[in-house]
Design a protein around this motif. Sequence first.
Motif, PDB file in Angstrom:
ATOM      1  N   GLY A   1       0.791  -1.227   0.000  1.00 54.17           N
ATOM      2  CA  GLY A   1       0.000   0.000   0.000  1.00 54.17           C
ATOM      3  C   GLY A   1       0.815   1.264   0.000  1.00 54.17           C
ATOM      4  N   ALA A   2       0.314   2.220   0.752  1.00 53.08           N
ATOM      5  CA  ALA A   2       0.872   3.572   0.771  1.00 53.08           C
ATOM      6  C   ALA A   2       2.261   3.626   1.390  1.00 53.08           C
ATOM      7  CB  ALA A   2      -0.061   4.488   1.546  1.00 53.08           C
ATOM      8  N   GLN A   3       3.012   4.625   0.977  1.00 49.63           N
ATOM      9  CA  GLN A   3       4.319   4.929   1.556  1.00 49.63           C
ATOM     10  C   GLN A   3       4.389   6.413   1.853  1.00 49.63           C
ATOM     11  OE1 GLN A   3       7.637   3.817  -0.865  1.00 49.63           O
ATOM     12  NE2 GLN A   3       7.433   1.651  -0.400  1.00 49.63           N
ATOM     13  N   THR A   4       5.240   6.763   2.803  1.00 54.24           N
ATOM     14  CA  THR A   4       5.538   8.170   3.057  1.00 54.24           C
ATOM     15  C   THR A   4       7.026   8.306   3.330  1.00 54.24           C
ATOM     16  OG1 THR A   4       4.872  10.158   4.264  1.00 54.24           O
ATOM     17  CG2 THR A   4       5.071   8.143   5.546  1.00 54.24           C
ATOM     18  N   THR A   5       7.603   9.373   2.818  1.00 55.16           N
ATOM     19  CA  THR A   5       9.010   9.672   3.039  1.00 55.16           C
ATOM     20  C   THR A   5       9.115  11.046   3.663  1.00 55.16           C
ATOM     21  OG1 THR A   5       9.723   8.321   1.165  1.00 55.16           O
ATOM     22  CG2 THR A   5      11.256  10.001   1.930  1.00 55.16           C
ATOM     23  N   ALA A   6       9.949  11.160   4.689  1.00 54.46           N
ATOM     24  CA  ALA A   6      10.185  12.439   5.356  1.00 54.46           C
ATOM     25  C   ALA A   6      11.680  12.578   5.586  1.00 54.46           C
ATOM     26  CB  ALA A   6       9.427  12.501   6.675  1.00 54.46           C
ATOM     27  N   GLY A   7      12.115  13.801   5.755  1.00 57.59           N
ATOM     28  CA  GLY A   7      13.521  14.030   6.013  1.00 57.59           C
ATOM     29  C   GLY A   7      13.750  15.416   6.547  1.00 57.59           C
TER      30      GLY A   7
ATOM     31  N   HIS B   1       8.089  10.783  15.209  1.00 58.39           N
ATOM     32  CA  HIS B   1       7.830  12.103  14.617  1.00 58.39           C
ATOM     33  C   HIS B   1       7.034  11.965  13.314  1.00 58.39           C
ATOM     34  CE1 HIS B   1       8.729  16.161  13.126  1.00 58.39           C
ATOM     35  NE2 HIS B   1       9.175  15.606  12.025  1.00 58.39           N
ATOM     36  N   VAL B   2       7.447  11.038  12.464  1.00 60.30           N
ATOM     37  CA  VAL B   2       6.756  10.837  11.180  1.00 60.30           C
ATOM     38  C   VAL B   2       5.354  10.285  11.419  1.00 60.30           C
ATOM     39  CG1 VAL B   2       6.799   9.549   9.000  1.00 60.30           C
ATOM     40  CG2 VAL B   2       8.897  10.604   9.869  1.00 60.30           C
ATOM     41  N   VAL B   3       5.210   9.325  12.321  1.00 59.76           N
ATOM     42  CA  VAL B   3       3.892   8.732  12.597  1.00 59.76           C
ATOM     43  C   VAL B   3       2.947   9.770  13.210  1.00 59.76           C
ATOM     44  CG1 VAL B   3       2.678   7.021  14.030  1.00 59.76           C
ATOM     45  CG2 VAL B   3       4.701   6.344  12.707  1.00 59.76           C
TER      46      VAL B   3
END
Length: 81
Positions: A31-37, A58-60
């Motif tokens: 399914g879905a993905q998310t990328t953060a930085g 933090h991302v969640v």
Amino acid sequence: MTSSTAPSVTDTQAAPQGSHMWVLTLGMPGGAQTTAGGTWTPPAGATRYDVFVALRNHVVARHPQMASANCVFFSLEPNQL
């Protein structure tokens, strides 16, 4: 005529930055993905694992649907060349 030049180092360092640069990708199976930085200065004595857990949380917090996601990619490097 248009001139194209790369930004100078001073342009990219206008805002204060942390001691480390990080990138984290979380993905749901099939399914879905998310990328953060970003950049962050971990507290003194923090381990790589401590930083991973803090950044994952933090991302969640920003993407609650990723609470049970798998870590697809994690990078933590000193923020210097």
